[in-house]
Motif scaffolding. Sequence first.
Motif, PDB file in Angstrom:
ATOM      1  N   ARG A 163      42.083  35.693  44.825  1.00  0.00           N
ATOM      2  CA  ARG A 163      41.142  36.354  44.007  1.00  0.00           C
ATOM      3  C   ARG A 163      42.102  37.302  43.046  1.00  0.00           C
ATOM      4  N   LEU A 164      43.194  37.875  43.635  1.00  0.00           N
ATOM      5  CA  LEU A 164      44.198  38.595  42.715  1.00  0.00           C
ATOM      6  C   LEU A 164      44.696  37.725  41.626  1.00  0.00           C
ATOM      7  N   ILE A 206      44.089  38.385  37.490  1.00  0.00           N
ATOM      8  CA  ILE A 206      45.557  38.348  36.606  1.00  0.00           C
ATOM      9  C   ILE A 206      45.146  37.321  35.469  1.00  0.00           C
ATOM     10  N   GLY A 266      44.721  37.245  48.069  1.00  0.00           N
ATOM     11  CA  GLY A 266      45.959  36.587  47.074  1.00  0.00           C
ATOM     12  C   GLY A 266      45.210  35.761  45.940  1.00  0.00           C
TER      13      GLY A 266
END
Length: 225
Positions: free
Chosen positions: A27-28, A32, A25
């Motif tokens: 890294r995401l 973004i 999460g």
Amino acid sequence: MPPSFETLRRLVATQGPVLAPGRPGLRLLLLIALAAAIAGGVHAWRSQPQPEPLAPPQPVSGSLRTAPASPLPPRAVSPFPTPGSGAVLEVTVHVTGKVHRPGVITLPLGSRVTDALQAAGGVRKGTGAGALNLARKLVDGEQIVVGMPGSAAAPIVADPAAVVLDLNAATPQQLEQLPGVGEVLARRIVEYRDGHGGFRAVEQLREVSGIGDRKYAEMKDKVRV
């Protein structure tokens, strides 16, 4: 501490592990955030103001002032008639007899008999001018004969009074050769012609000051329109 804050703290402590994003999460979220930063940079670069070319200046209303033209130099007034004035600028005569080049010759207005003989190549050897008046002014249409047959030097000249003059084209000098016409009367005839747009009939000579019935009778057969 108020009871509501205590309840919130306990709820966060209890649900903290569930809300933690973990490594995937995280890294995401970083990807973004990076994409948002790039998009924001592109938008900011495109939003920079672009220079626009200036419009050409509008012409000033009203007439433009031009530099005054330099005055033309004064023109010399010629004593001879000018083209378009209705006066004859040349005379045409017929030189015949004992000259080197007999024929019809055109000379400037005011030329004399000696000019006509020179234009015809001169008098032949052994033939004199005789009674010719070499200083006489030429009359348009006259004939100059040098050396009559049977006489080595007996030239004849056409009588200027026998020439019929055009009232609308004759010069003052030519009008003076009419019977009873002098310098003053010739000038009056020209002034009448210029003031009335020319002669339409020979009878109009009666309207010129100085021409009575007797003088008109002497002139009428020697002029035309």
